[in-house]
Enzyme design. Structure first.
Site, PDB file in Angstrom:
ATOM      1  CD  GLU A 156      -2.118   4.306   3.067  1.00  9.09           C
ATOM      2  OE1 GLU A 156      -3.291   4.529   3.372  1.00  9.09           O
ATOM      3  OE2 GLU A 156      -1.790   3.471   2.201  1.00  9.09           O
ATOM      4  CG  HIS A 210      -2.050  -0.912   1.153  1.00 10.93           C
ATOM      5  ND1 HIS A 210      -3.185  -0.751   1.915  1.00 10.93           N
ATOM      6  CD2 HIS A 210      -2.255  -2.026   0.406  1.00 10.93           C
ATOM      7  CE1 HIS A 210      -4.034  -1.719   1.638  1.00 10.93           C
ATOM      8  NE2 HIS A 210      -3.493  -2.512   0.721  1.00 10.93           N
TER       9      HIS A 210
END
Length: 152
Positions: free
Chosen positions: A53, A51
């Protein structure tokens, strides 16, 4: 300043879009400078941990030589999921700023607020809705185009 950095996260989301990934982008900011960047690479790497992040947090940790990102802020175009919200707490991010809300998986306000669970030893300040229309449009466009490709 939040809009400026969210636009930088949107640039990362555009990179994901060009790679035919769900267009989510993230950056980590330390003392006004971007020290980590990431965009979704789940399909490219066939890894559910890729992901935006998590990639940005990893790069930021490498940049400062510590996993403790105490004075850092993370900007991301979509509200973090449960996995990424946990990473915010564990990495000691000071603040998360996100664009679009995610009513199906968002864990920074939509479903729950993991970074604010009072029993945790670290709490992350949360600000949502920054440039939410632009962030949401990028994701919606991606899925519209994906659905159109699948139609005979």
């Amino acid at each position: 300043m939040d809009e400026y950095f969210m636009r930088k996260a949107l640039e990362e989301a555009e990179l994901a879009y060009r790679e035919e990934e769900i267009p989510i982008g993230a950056i980590v900011v330390y003392k006004g400078e971007i020290i980590g960047r990431g965009h979704n690479k789940v399909e490219q790497d066939q890894n559910p941990l890729q992901h935006a992040e998590l990639i940005a947090i990893k790069e930021a940790s490498e940049a400062i030589g510590s996993w403790r990102l105490i004075d850092c802020d993370l900007y991301v175009t979509l509200e973090p999921c449960i996995m990424c919200s946990g990473a915010l707490v564990y990495s000691r991010i000071r603040r998360v700023v996100f664009g679009a809300y995610d009513p199906k998986r968002g864990c920074c306000g939509s479903i729950m607020e993991i970074p604010q669970v009072k029993e945790f030893n670290h709490h992350v300040e949360i600000k949502g809705g920054v440039l939410k229309e632009e962030c949401l449009e990028k994701i919606q466009r991606f899925f519209r185009e994906l659905r159109a490709k699948k139609r005979p």
